[in-house]
Scaffold this motif. Structure first.
Motif: not given
Length: 450
Positions: A18-19, A90-91, A137-139, A224-226
Motif C-alpha cells: 500500500l505504501h 522513499t526514492y 534505493l534511497a531511504a 521507480l519510486f519518486e
C-alpha cells in the motif's frame, strides 16, 4: 493482567504494498513527454532551494517529467515487484545496461542468463542475453532500512551483517555514503542494489559533493519510486551537467559530443576507467544506444538556456525528430563573458569551490582574500536567498584559455577519491568472494572493444 497479542511477521511484499502504490501513483500518473520548456521550467524556478511536501507543489504539473524514461509496462511491473520485497523506501531507480542497452552485441556475448528464474518480461526486455539489474534505493534513514532489511534478508549482506545495522551504517558513511549489495537474487532476478540516505542523495544532486550519485542520474535511468524534492534537485543536477559540459566544449559541437561530455563527467578520475575495469568505449556505447532517451532528458533544458541553441532549428520542428537516431544535430553556444560567468556562478556549490581553488592557485590569491571571495559567493545572505550572478572573479576565470583543463581537474578532484573508496570498501560490503567476482567481470568489460 492483560494478555499480549502475538507478533505476526508480515513479509515486506505485503507490508509495503500500500505504501509503495500510494507514493508511486503520485509520481508517474502520465507518460513522460517532451513538454515545452515554458511549461516545465518556469522563470527563476532554480533560485529557490527545494522544500516540498507534495508533488502538487512543483513549479508546474509537468515539471521534471523529462526524467521519466519509457520502458514497456511488463518490464516496469517486474522492477516494481523487486522493490516490493524490501523495507519501505522513499526514492529508487534502476540503471545500467540491464535496463537500457549499451551495445547491439550485448546479448550475443552472454552464453547464459545470470537470472535463475526471472519473470518473462525481464528476459524479453533484455532480449534473452541477461544482465544483472542495478538499483539505487534511497531511504529517509538508511540505518533503519538496514535494521529491517537484515531481519528479512540477512543473506544479502557480507560478514558485516552479523555485526548489526550499526556496523553496516558506519561502513556506508565512507566514500560516497553508498552501501552496495551485489549478486542478490530477488524474484528470480539477479540484482545489485545500493542503499543511500535521502539527504546524501539530495546534497550530491545539488552540490556535487562526490558526483557519485549525481553522475548516475546524468544518464537515462528508470525512476521507480519518486519524491518531489529529489525531482527538483535532479532537474538542477541535469542543468548543472549541461553548464559544466559547455565549459569543456568549443563554440560549436554536435548532440553526441554534448551527451558524451555529460556522460563522461562522472567517469573522470574514476579508477575503474583508469585501470581498465570498464569497457573503453563505454561512454560512446551509452550515447549511441540511448540517443533518443538523452534527447528526452535534456532537450527542454537546452531550450531553456539563453546561451545555447540548435544551429538548424528546422530539424527540431518535426514531431518525430527525437526518434531519428541517424541525426546528430549541431549546436552552438554563446561565448559571451557575462553569460559564461553566470554559468560558472550557477555550478553546484561544492564543485564550484573546487574550480575556484584551481584558479586561486594559478593566480596566487592569498588565503584570506580567497576565503572572503567564497563567502561573497554564497547564495544566502542576511536578507535571505540571492540570485546567483557572475562576479568579477567568475568573469576573470572564464576568460582564461585553460578553463577546460582547470574544470577537468576539479572534476577529477570531485570524483576520484569517493570512487576509489567505494571500490575499496567493496571487499567489506560485498565480501571477498563477491568483490573478486565483481572485479573480474568489470575487467572482462574492460577488455571489450565495442
Amino acid at each position: 493482567m492483560s494478555r499480549l497479542r502475538p507478533l505476526i511477521r508480515i513479509p515486506w511484499s505485503q507490508r509495503s504494498l500500500l505504501h509503495f502504490n500510494r507514493r508511486y501513483a503520485t509520481s508517474e500518473s502520465t507518460q513522460p513527454a517532451a513538454a515545452s520548456s515554458q511549461q516545465s521550467l518556469p522563470p527563476d524556478w532554480e533560485d529557490e532551494p527545494p522544500s516540498l511536501s507534495d508533488f502538487t507543489q512543483l513549479p508546474h504539473k509537468d515539471f521534471g517529467k523529462n526524467q521519466l524514461m519509457e520502458t514497456n509496462e511488463e518490464f516496469k511491473r517486474s522492477l516494481r515487484g523487486i522493490l516490493r520485497q524490501f523495507p519501505p523506501i522513499t526514492y529508487a531507480f534502476a540503471y545500467g545496461s540491464g535496463v537500457f542497452p549499451q551495445s547491439d552485441a550485448t546479448a550475443s556475448r552472454i552464453t547464459h542468463s545470470p537470472h535463475p528464474n526471472p519473470p518473462e518480461a525481464i528476459l524479453k526486455w533484455q532480449k534473452g542475453g541477461g544482465k544483472m539489474i542495478d538499483f539505487v534505493l534511497a531511504a529517509r534513514y538508511s540505518s533503519h532500512f538496514h535494521s529491517l532489511n537484515l531481519r528479512e534478508h540477512r543473506d544479502h549482506y557480507s560478514f558485516l551483517g552479523s555485526l548489526g545495522s550499526g556496523a553496516v551504517s558506519h561502513v556506508q558513511k565512507y566514500g560516497a555514503g553508498v552501501y552496495f549489495n551485489p549478486y542478490i537474487t530477488v524474484n528470480g532476478t539477479m540484482i545489485k542494489y545500493a542503499v543511500v540516505d535521502m539527504n546524501i542523495l539530495q546534497r550530491d544532486l545539488l552540490d556535487w559533493d562526490t558526483m557519485y550519485l549525481a553522475g548516475r542520474l546524468h544518464k537515462p535511468v528508470k525512476i521507480l519510486f519518486e519524491e518531489p524534492n529529489i525531482r527538483v534537485a535532479n532537474q538542477r543536477n541535469l542543468l548543472s551537467a549541461i553548464r559544466c559540459s559547455l565549459l569543456l566544449l568549443p563554440e560549436t559541437f554536435t548532440e553526441k559530443q554534448l551527451y558524451s561530455t555529460i556522460t563522461g563527467l562522472s567517469y573522470q578520475g574514476d579508477p575503474r576507467m583508469t585501470y581498465g575495469s570498464e569497457n573503453p568505449k563505454k561512454i560512446s556505447n551509452i550515447v549511441n544506444h540511448q540517443l533518443r532517451n538523452f534527447r528526452l532528458l535534456y532537450h527542454d533544458l537546452i531550450m531553456s538556456l539563453p546561451n545555447i541553441e540548435y544551429v538548424d532549428g528546422k530539424s527540431i520542428s518535426h514531431s518525430d525528430w527525437m526518434d531519428d537516431t541517424e541525426l546528430d544535430l549541431k549546436l552552438k553556444q554563446d561565448l559571451d563573458i557575462e553569460r559564461r560567468a553566470n554559468m560558472v556562478r550557477r555550478l553546484p556549490k561544492s564543485f564550484r569551490e573546487k574550480v575556484y581553488f584551481q584558479f586561486q592557485r594559478k593566480f596566487a590569491i592569498p588565503g584570506r582574500e580567497f576565503k572572503e571571495m567564497l563567502e561573497a559567493s554564497k547564495n544566502e545572505d542576511e536578507k535571505g536567498y540571492t540570485k546567483p550572478v557572475g562576479s568579477h572573479f567568475d568573469r576573470r576565470i572564464v576568460a582564461e584559455k585553460d578553463l577546460p583543463e582547470q574544470v577537468t581537474r576539479a572534476i577529477n578532484q570531485t570524483v576520484a577519491w569517493p570512487a576509489a573508496v567505494q571500490s575499496a570498501k567493496g571487499v567489506l560490503t560485498a565480501g571477498p568472494y563477491r568483490a573478486l567476482r565483481y572485479l573480474q567481470e568489470k575487467r572482462e568489460k574492460g577488455r571489450m572493444k565495442s
